[in-house]
Design a protein around this motif. Structure first.
Motif, short mmCIF file in Angstrom:
data_model
loop_
_atom_site.label_atom_id
_atom_site.label_comp_id
_atom_site.label_asym_id
_atom_site.label_seq_id
_atom_site.Cartn_x
_atom_site.Cartn_y
_atom_site.Cartn_z
N ARG A 194 0.84 -1.20 0.00
CA ARG A 194 0.00 0.00 0.00
C ARG A 194 0.86 1.24 0.00
NH1 ARG A 194 -3.16 -2.35 3.92
NH2 ARG A 194 -2.41 -0.88 5.49
N SER A 195 1.91 1.21 0.78
CA SER A 195 2.81 2.36 0.87
C SER A 195 3.46 2.64 -0.49
CB SER A 195 3.88 2.08 1.92
OG SER A 195 4.87 3.09 1.89
N ARG A 196 3.86 1.57 -1.16
CA ARG A 196 4.48 1.70 -2.47
C ARG A 196 3.48 2.26 -3.49
NH1 ARG A 196 6.00 -1.84 -6.80
NH2 ARG A 196 7.84 -0.93 -7.79
N ALA A 197 2.24 1.77 -3.42
CA ALA A 197 1.20 2.24 -4.34
C ALA A 197 0.91 3.72 -4.10
CB ALA A 197 -0.06 1.41 -4.17
N THR A 198 0.87 4.12 -2.83
CA THR A 198 0.63 5.54 -2.50
C THR A 198 1.74 6.41 -3.07
OG1 THR A 198 -0.48 4.94 -0.45
CG2 THR A 198 0.38 7.17 -0.58
N ARG A 199 2.96 5.94 -2.87
CA ARG A 199 4.13 6.68 -3.36
C ARG A 199 4.04 6.89 -4.87
NH1 ARG A 199 9.56 7.78 -1.99
NH2 ARG A 199 10.76 7.68 -3.92
N GLN A 200 3.70 5.81 -5.59
CA GLN A 200 3.64 5.91 -7.04
C GLN A 200 2.49 6.79 -7.50
OE1 GLN A 200 3.90 1.95 -8.65
NE2 GLN A 200 6.11 1.86 -8.27
N ARG A 201 1.38 6.74 -6.75
CA ARG A 201 0.25 7.60 -7.11
C ARG A 201 0.65 9.06 -6.93
NH1 ARG A 201 -3.58 4.68 -4.35
NH2 ARG A 201 -4.03 6.38 -2.91
N LEU A 202 1.40 9.35 -5.86
CA LEU A 202 1.86 10.72 -5.62
C LEU A 202 2.80 11.19 -6.73
CD1 LEU A 202 2.43 10.56 -1.76
CD2 LEU A 202 0.93 12.20 -2.94
N LEU A 203 3.69 10.30 -7.16
CA LEU A 203 4.66 10.68 -8.20
C LEU A 203 3.94 10.97 -9.52
CD1 LEU A 203 7.44 8.04 -7.37
CD2 LEU A 203 7.62 10.53 -7.05
N ALA A 204 2.99 10.10 -9.87
CA ALA A 204 2.25 10.31 -11.12
C ALA A 204 1.42 11.60 -11.05
CB ALA A 204 1.34 9.11 -11.39
#
Lengths: 192, 192
Positions: free
Chosen positions: A11-21
């Motif tokens: 989940r943390s990784r997915a959040t990070r990637q959503r923020l970057l995009a």
């Protein structure tokens, strides 16, 4: 390890990637002045606190975002099936016409006026530039030990960047196609 | 009429030109967000009211400034003594490395996010672009009736724009010199 990674970490990784995009999208659409951490967090559907947990400063978030997307695009470029020179030139030029280039351009221009951002973006630009040059040499099957070849590839990437700029306010696709076709032919004469 | 022009008109013209030069300097140094009419008026040593008399809106002032400086540079380029191709290519590329390019870049990027600015800057960019292309064709003694020549000149100007971008955050003079030398040689093969 993939299968046993705890869900929390996923989940943390997915959040990070959503923020970057989201950071790249905001930068491309609203520019640096309109892109705050709060705006990006809202766009990503993430709390401001969670955003700051991943990226302590605004500079971290936006340089991180441009780097992440640049790496993704590099990987995609490397994975292209072996092609003719004209297709490779077109693929390289395409790197500079999408939202990533728009976002990077906003970041470069902001960095030229903001002391805090400048060293980070300068370093990032150098790193991404070297990587793009390496990929271009590989895909074009260019022999850089021959005189003039290195400068030819550099000039091609400069042209690609300039074509990206020409596409910023208007759809320059038709003209760009003709320029790319002509320059790909010129390149063939030099590289073979 | 020069000698009998009333001093008042001279002063007005001088004020106008000071405002235009200051607008370009502010835009290049501070970006669009940091460049208001007040900032430019102060930089030019002119009252805000006088600035607004000459340029009713912020858009008028900054598009006017970029156009004015672009015209000045075009005139200077046209006045160059006839030179070899390598010198012409270097002079064309130089158009994109000074404060004018920095100012224009700030304006383009701001226009990509601001609906009010966008049509003005799009129109200005097209006009300046056509004029620069015309001058380049002339100075390079390029015969555009031959296939590929028009696209070659366009690509050269795109490359020049990309080289300008590469010079935004760091001094890229040495690398740029090598790229220009190589591409001027390639150009010679195509144009002759």
């Amino acid at each position: 390890m993939g299968a046993v990674t705890p869900p929390k970490q996923d989940r943390s990784r997915a959040t990070r990637q959503r923020l970057l995009a989201s950071a790249v999208a905001c930068l491309a659409e609203r520019g640096w002045a309109g892109s705050t951490v709060s705006v990006v967090a809202e766009h990503a559907g993430v709390s401001r606190g969670a955003a700051q947990h991943h990226f302590p400063t605004r500079e971290d978030l936006f340089t991180g975002a441009v780097e992440y997307v640049a790496e993704e695009r590099s990987a995609a470029l490397r994975a292209l099936p072996v092609q003719g020179r004209a297709e490779v030139v077109a693929a390289l030029v395409d790197l500079y016409t999408g939202p990533l280039f728009r976002a990077a351009l906003q970041l470069w221009v902001a960095a030229s006026n903001e002391a805090q951002l400048r060293p980070r973006v300068t370093e990032l630009e150098a790193r991404v530039g070297r990587e793009t040059h390496r990929i271009a040499v590989e895909l074009l099957r260019a022999d850089e030990t021959r005189p003039g070849v290195r400068e030819t590839v550099q000039g091609l990437l400069d042209m690609a960047r300039g074509l990206g700029l020409a596409n910023l306010l208007t759809d320059d696709t038709a003209r760009r196609g003709r320029v790319v076709e002509q320059w790909a032919a010129l390149l063939d004469d030099v590289l073979d």
